[in-house]
Scaffold this motif. Structure first.
Motif, PDB file in Angstrom:
ATOM      1  N   GLU A 121      -0.225  -7.133   1.947  1.00 54.66           N
ATOM      2  CA  GLU A 121      -1.128  -6.723   0.858  1.00 54.66           C
ATOM      3  C   GLU A 121      -0.425  -6.829  -0.496  1.00 54.66           C
ATOM      4  OE1 GLU A 121      -4.224  -6.082   1.428  1.00 54.66           O
ATOM      5  OE2 GLU A 121      -4.254  -5.752   3.586  1.00 54.66           O
ATOM      6  N   GLU A 135      -5.242 -12.320  -8.404  1.00 53.19           N
ATOM      7  CA  GLU A 135      -4.531 -11.081  -8.107  1.00 53.19           C
ATOM      8  C   GLU A 135      -3.015 -11.162  -8.278  1.00 53.19           C
ATOM      9  OE1 GLU A 135      -6.178  -8.420  -7.625  1.00 53.19           O
ATOM     10  OE2 GLU A 135      -8.159  -9.336  -7.405  1.00 53.19           O
ATOM     11  N   ARG A 142      -1.644  -5.686  -3.937  1.00 54.46           N
ATOM     12  CA  ARG A 142      -1.743  -4.281  -4.345  1.00 54.46           C
ATOM     13  C   ARG A 142      -0.648  -3.884  -5.333  1.00 54.46           C
ATOM     14  NH1 ARG A 142      -4.739  -0.851  -1.025  1.00 54.46           N
ATOM     15  NH2 ARG A 142      -6.334  -2.045   0.092  1.00 54.46           N
ATOM     16  N   THR A 169      -2.068 -11.748   1.672  1.00 52.63           N
ATOM     17  CA  THR A 169      -3.161 -11.183   0.891  1.00 52.63           C
ATOM     18  C   THR A 169      -4.500 -11.640   1.427  1.00 52.63           C
ATOM     19  OG1 THR A 169      -4.135 -11.012  -1.335  1.00 52.63           O
ATOM     20  CG2 THR A 169      -3.029 -13.079  -0.782  1.00 52.63           C
ATOM     21  N   VAL A 193       0.833  -1.204   0.000  1.00 52.71           N
ATOM     22  CA  VAL A 193       0.000   0.000   0.000  1.00 52.71           C
ATOM     23  C   VAL A 193       0.869   1.255   0.000  1.00 52.71           C
ATOM     24  CG1 VAL A 193      -1.758   1.298   1.263  1.00 52.71           C
ATOM     25  CG2 VAL A 193      -1.857  -1.209   1.194  1.00 52.71           C
TER      26      VAL A 193
END
Length: 435
Positions: free
Chosen positions: A119, A153, A122, A146, A89
């Motif tokens: 994450e 993803e 991302r 995740t 992020v």
């Protein structure tokens, strides 16, 4: 007070004494991690790697508050790796280059690095590709976390170099264990009666961090007497399920609702749904379960079932409570009285199993995309039968990989709209045999 509270010795704090309760309760060993024994236990993937003293790169996939960050920290300690952490992020290419350079320098000094990427989904595709050379040459052992499905993803190349390990939502036993540890650390019980304690656990929806944050709020106030579920709901400004005298809980009621719908009993289904909503269950949670049921137990026997559920969600979000709850009732009754089929559900399981077993077989060349001259020259798209050019709009061509025998995953029932689908499929099958 629970036996867990009596027996648990508070761990050595890893955060300041005035830090958040969740940080002060972080486990110091993998054995203290709750709810993930299928991974961290002696027979689990992580337990076996730690016992062997060697980690492979991995993706930790699971809901929030289930221990992904904690496990990554403890893994580094367990096998003697240097620990580095970044968040997708807040990090960019420059941050990644710096992390990899530091890891390479430490590697020259004889200490490998475990790089935890929170994450990780991302990061965009190009950034994910940037990890590959450093994972392949051992500069870092990658542990990504995740909450999203890695299949959708993360790059296939990154997934092929990592194990995907699935963390479960924390069950009631694990959540109660966390509360007991919090009570031990604070030196006093939570100001809740048994029913309110159970309601607090149910409201966490498997998220340990959320539960401890709620507990911290309760520890911060002085109450003349323990709260009941209604008092807890008013204090936390959060609707929590109320448990009746029989202690029948949230999961028992949702199971009863689901099975009543499957058994085409609209009266019983409506009763159990009313039990949940009047007890304070989140209407959107009920709608999520109804929507899942529409696909799992009705499917194409009545394609409108899914539409009804999504329309009910829109209506509820537009109207709110209590007016919008009538739309939930309508969806519930529609599902209960619709023809039933689990053919789509069974087809999904069979198709996913086959996809995992067959790996990355190429489709036949005739149906490959050929956007460039080179692709056309090597046979991509050659011989493709354009169905609209054939009688009845059907060519009967083979669309399966050449190394694979055509399979049948979806077998429609003779109920509802699936009867018409079955007739179409039979007609197509007959034409394929004669084409």
């Amino acid at each position: 007070m629970s036996d867990l509270f009596a027996d648990f010795a508070p761990p050595t704090p890893q955060a300041p004494v005035d830090g958040p309760l969740a940080d002060r309760l972080r486990p110091t060993t993998l054995a203290e991690v709750v709810g993930q024994d299928h991974l961290t236990g002696p027979e689990g993937a992580i337990g076996r790697m730690v016992a062997a003293g060697k980690l492979s790169s991995m993706i930790l996939w699971g809901p929030p508050g289930t221990g992904k960050t904690t496990i990554a920290r403890l893994l580094a300690d367990a096998v003697g790796l240097r620990y580095a952490q970044i968040s997708a992020v807040f990090s960019g290419v420059a941050d990644l280059k710096k992390v990899f350079a530091e890891a390479r320098e430490h590697g020259r000094l004889g200490r490998k690095t475990l790089l935890f990427v929170d994450e990780i989904h991302r990061f965009n595709r190009a950034q994910q590709d940037g990890f590959l050379p450093y994972v392949e040459d051992g500069t870092v052992t990658l542990v990504g976390a995740t909450t999203e499905n890695p299949s959708f993803e993360l790059n296939a190349a990154l997934l092929s170099r990592s194990q995907v390990l699935i963390l479960h939502r924390l069950g009631a036993d694990a959540l109660n264990e966390l509360l007991a540890r919090g009570e031990a650390l604070e030196g006093r019980p939570l100001p809740l009666d048994d029913a309110a304690r159970a309601a607090l656990v149910a409201s966490a929806d498997g998220d340990g961090r959320f539960l401890l944050n709620q507990a911290e709020t309760l520890f911060s106030i002085e109450l003349p007497e323990p709260l009941d579920p209604a008092g807890l709901s008013a204090l936390l400004q959060r609707r929590v399920a109320v448990y009746d005298k029989d202690r029948e809980g949230h999961y028992n009621l949702i199971s009863a609702l689901h099975k009543s719908l499957r058994g085409s009993d609209p009266q019983a289904a409506l009763y159990y749904m009313a039990r949940m909503l009047t007890a304070g269950e989140e209407p959107l949670y009920v709608l999520r379960r109804l929507t899942r049921f529409a696909s799992e137990d009705i499917g194409l026997a009545d394609p409108q079932a899914l539409v009804q559920c999504l329309a009910a969600k829109d209506a509820y979000e537009f109207l709110g409570s209590p007016e919008g709850e009538l739309a939930i009732v309508q969806a519930c009754l529609y599902l209960a009285t619709a023809p039933k089929s689990n053919a789509a559900y069974k087809a999904q399981k069979a198709a996913f199993k086959s996809a995992r077993e067959t790996g990355s077989l190429m489709p036949p060349p005739s149906i490959l995309n050929a956007p460039t001259r080179l692709m056309k020259d090597i046979g991509y798209g050659k011989g493709y039968a354009y169905d609209h050019d054939h009688q009845d709009g059907f060519s009967g061509a083979n669309y399966w990989p050449e190394e694979m025998t055509p399979a049948r995953f979806y077998e429609p029932t003779g109920r509802g709209f699936e009867q018409r689908i079955a007739e179409r499929m039979a007609w197509w099958d007959e034409r394929r045999q004669t084409s």
